[in-house]
Motif scaffolding. Structure first.
Motif, PDB file in Angstrom:
ATOM      1  N   UNK A  15     -38.098  25.317   9.719  1.00  0.00           N
ATOM      2  CA  UNK A  15     -37.693  26.714   9.514  1.00  0.00           C
ATOM      3  C   UNK A  15     -38.468  27.262   8.314  1.00  0.00           C
ATOM      4  N   UNK A  16     -38.718  28.572   8.284  1.00  0.00           N
ATOM      5  CA  UNK A  16     -39.412  29.132   7.120  1.00  0.00           C
ATOM      6  C   UNK A  16     -38.426  29.301   5.963  1.00  0.00           C
ATOM      7  N   UNK A  18     -37.956  31.945   4.337  1.00  0.00           N
ATOM      8  CA  UNK A  18     -37.266  33.212   4.601  1.00  0.00           C
ATOM      9  C   UNK A  18     -36.144  33.031   5.623  1.00  0.00           C
ATOM     10  N   UNK A  84     -40.972  30.067  18.446  1.00  0.00           N
ATOM     11  CA  UNK A  84     -40.917  31.463  18.003  1.00  0.00           C
ATOM     12  C   UNK A  84     -39.869  32.178  18.838  1.00  0.00           C
ATOM     13  N   UNK A  86     -39.624  35.062  19.950  1.00  0.00           N
ATOM     14  CA  UNK A  86     -40.122  35.962  20.986  1.00  0.00           C
ATOM     15  C   UNK A  86     -41.390  35.391  21.613  1.00  0.00           C
ATOM     16  N   UNK A  87     -41.520  34.060  21.583  1.00  0.00           N
ATOM     17  CA  UNK A  87     -42.712  33.424  22.116  1.00  0.00           C
ATOM     18  C   UNK A  87     -42.585  33.116  23.593  1.00  0.00           C
ATOM     19  N   UNK A 109     -40.310  35.106  12.568  1.00  0.00           N
ATOM     20  CA  UNK A 109     -41.163  34.351  13.482  1.00  0.00           C
ATOM     21  C   UNK A 109     -41.389  32.915  13.027  1.00  0.00           C
ATOM     22  N   UNK A 110     -41.897  32.113  13.947  1.00  0.00           N
ATOM     23  CA  UNK A 110     -42.237  30.737  13.611  1.00  0.00           C
ATOM     24  C   UNK A 110     -43.258  30.211  14.612  1.00  0.00           C
ATOM     25  N   UNK A 111     -43.662  28.976  14.407  1.00  0.00           N
ATOM     26  CA  UNK A 111     -44.641  28.355  15.302  1.00  0.00           C
ATOM     27  C   UNK A 111     -44.061  28.194  16.697  1.00  0.00           C
ATOM     28  N   UNK A 112     -44.936  28.227  17.676  1.00  0.00           N
ATOM     29  CA  UNK A 112     -44.553  28.044  19.070  1.00  0.00           C
ATOM     30  C   UNK A 112     -45.615  27.188  19.732  1.00  0.00           C
TER      31      UNK A 112
ATOM     32  N   UNK B  13     -42.745  33.685   1.391  1.00  0.00           N
ATOM     33  CA  UNK B  13     -41.582  32.977   1.926  1.00  0.00           C
ATOM     34  C   UNK B  13     -41.679  32.697   3.424  1.00  0.00           C
ATOM     35  N   UNK B  15     -43.832  30.589   4.607  1.00  0.00           N
ATOM     36  CA  UNK B  15     -44.208  29.184   4.747  1.00  0.00           C
ATOM     37  C   UNK B  15     -42.966  28.410   5.187  1.00  0.00           C
ATOM     38  N   UNK B 110     -47.253  27.303  12.063  1.00  0.00           N
ATOM     39  CA  UNK B 110     -46.464  28.465  11.663  1.00  0.00           C
ATOM     40  C   UNK B 110     -46.683  29.582  12.672  1.00  0.00           C
ATOM     41  N   UNK B 111     -46.001  30.695  12.432  1.00  0.00           N
ATOM     42  CA  UNK B 111     -46.123  31.841  13.326  1.00  0.00           C
ATOM     43  C   UNK B 111     -47.537  32.400  13.284  1.00  0.00           C
TER      44      UNK B 111
END
Lengths: 317, 317
Positions: A15-16, A18, A84, A86-87, A109-112, B13, B15, B110-111
């Motif tokens: 998780x980020x 944020x 993500x 919305x990925x 958002x995040x990695x997908x 933030x 990351x 990451x996103x």
């Protein structure tokens, strides 16, 4: 505020910063658990967030959006999504419902898998549309994915194939009796994916022919000459297992080489598959070739040269 | 160990927790600063990490990989990349060099704009290959991107258009004199992108014709009948500005509507553009339509119906 937060690909620490700060201040935390899974138990998430986590099943998200959005005008609610938000699978429906209720939303958002597949060495730029491969049964082999794949391959694009997962499946008996009892989760293995893909290729090339029919031979001959988008010996592909986790494994080869591997070679879920397009660059070839079946003696290099028309180059490092 | 770490899209933030833990223990921290930018100053990153950050320019990464990888067999080095480290621009070259030196690597995803574009409401599944639009000059209007776009549009796929940025550009004079003095960074605005795209469309349809030539009329007539992939009045598109940041802005409309907006409407960088394919679902249409030029009276809905063949549906929330 409704926070829709991506969790990334592997464990609780993906998780980020944020996203974590948002979760920690939310009154209720939902985890969407029907389109993908995290490689970690829910309890570990709860411990890490210092918050109880409510599992949102398909029924919840689609039918019980009201529950999720309850009091979200004044309270902070988190909706967690693997990858993500919305990925690969969008949660636009929930966002539209929030909008209609005047609930402000924020997407973190995040990695997908859609971008993490860069780990294969194949360039994101060269990918066409992604496809989803459902579990086949004896009587149900839906193959509309093949048309999408063909569109990509015609122009030399790579294709990401997302493999079916069944996390809240009911047996026919339980469904008939209206019992909400679920089967153990199932995740498609690349081994099965390659078999299914080649089955569809064969079916498409050999529409059922009555052997008494005098035209049968002509039909079969025409099928033999038809373009073969998935050729066991001439199509390059890759398996992507547990991408973004410490046990990530990628295997490259012809469809025949990959299909001949043991199911165990690919290891635990989650898996995806990539069909390699002909517009492949020598650097992509080299990077992915490090994981090819048979190493220097494998067919990766010869098929790339003879079928894809890409010569191996020497990179000086 | 070489950690290749994605920073996400917006600020310090974004990351991941895992990425932050890795950065904090690294001896040297490099920030790749030529393919994208973060919406935050380097000093803020340094403060957040508690580590000095070395800016890696194109020259550094391609020519000074040895510097970056120095002692990485025994020490921890971080290489930070905006977005996903292997997303829009891959850093496979650095990973291959590390591999050749026996340096272990770990990629922390990451996103990236490639998945965050789900914020438009358009389904990732329906996107074809992404394209990059370079800055045109009076004498240089490279248009190979058009062929990729055409491939996507033929099959109804959406297209992400990444817009050029120039972060370490030299003036011709400084280059001639060998002075490493750089111009202020430039980021393409959607306003300029739509103008360039329509310019290329016009050029492709109207190859220069000698007006004295008796065939000129026939050539122009043929051009008028040629398929027009980018039609100002009949092609839907979207601008994506500062996606994943608090000031994110999306605008939808026909190319003509979008091109007629003031440059200031789109605001500060970074921007991308999406060309909408014909295989659009009513839910995608509805979601994106919330940001269309002219609202209910805009051309978004009528073009979707008349040209794309997608009727507006009523969603009951």
């Amino acid at each position: 505020m409704l926070y829709v937060i991506g969790l990334g690909l592997s464990d609780e620490k993906d998780i980020t910063v944020k996203g974590l700060e948002a979760v920690k201040k939310c009154e209720r935390v939902y985890l969407e658990a029907y389109t993908s899974i995290l490689m970690v138990e829910k309890e570990k998430l709860e411990e890490f967030y210092g918050r109880p986590v409510i599992t949102a099943t398909r029924e919840t998200v689609e039918l019980e959006a009201d529950d999720i959005l309850r009091d979200a005008e004044t309270k902070d609610i988190a909706f967690l999504v693997v990858g993500d938000p919305l990925g690969a699978t969008t949660h636009t429906d929930l966002l539209l419902r929030a909008d209609a209720r005047g609930v402000p939303t924020q997407t973190i958002h995040n990695a997908s898998i859609m971008t993490a597949l860069g780990s294969t060495g194949l360039q994101m730029y060269n990918f066409g549309q992604a496809i989803s491969l459902p579990f086949y049964t004896a009587s149900w082999t839906p193959d509309s994915w093949y048309d999408r794949l063909e569109e990509n391959l015609r122009f030399g694009m790579h294709t990401l194939v997302l493999l079916d997962i069944k996390v809240r499946e009911q047996s026919e008996e339980n469904m008939a009796r209206g019992r909400l009892v679920y089967e153990p989760p199932r995740f498609m293995n690349p081994f099965q994916a390659f078999k299914q893909m080649l089955l569809t290729e064969t079916k498409r090339r050999n529409p059922e022919v009555d052997s008494d029919d005098e035209d049968a031979e002509a039909v079969l001959a025409a099928a033999a000459d038809a373009p073969r988008f998935l050729d066991p010996e001439r199509t390059l592909a890759m398996s992507l297992s547990r991408i973004g986790t410490p046990t990530q494994r990628i295997i490259a080869g012809t469809l025949a080489e990959l299909e001949a591997l043991d199911e165990e070679e690919f290891g635990a879920p989650l898996h995806s598959v990539v069909v390699v397009g002909k517009r492949i660059h020598p650097l992509e070839l080299e990077f992915a070739g490090r994981w090819c079946v048979g190493g220097e003696q494998g067919k990766w290099w010869s098929v790339a040269k003879d079928v894809y028309g890409v010569e191996r180059e020497t990179f000086d490092y």
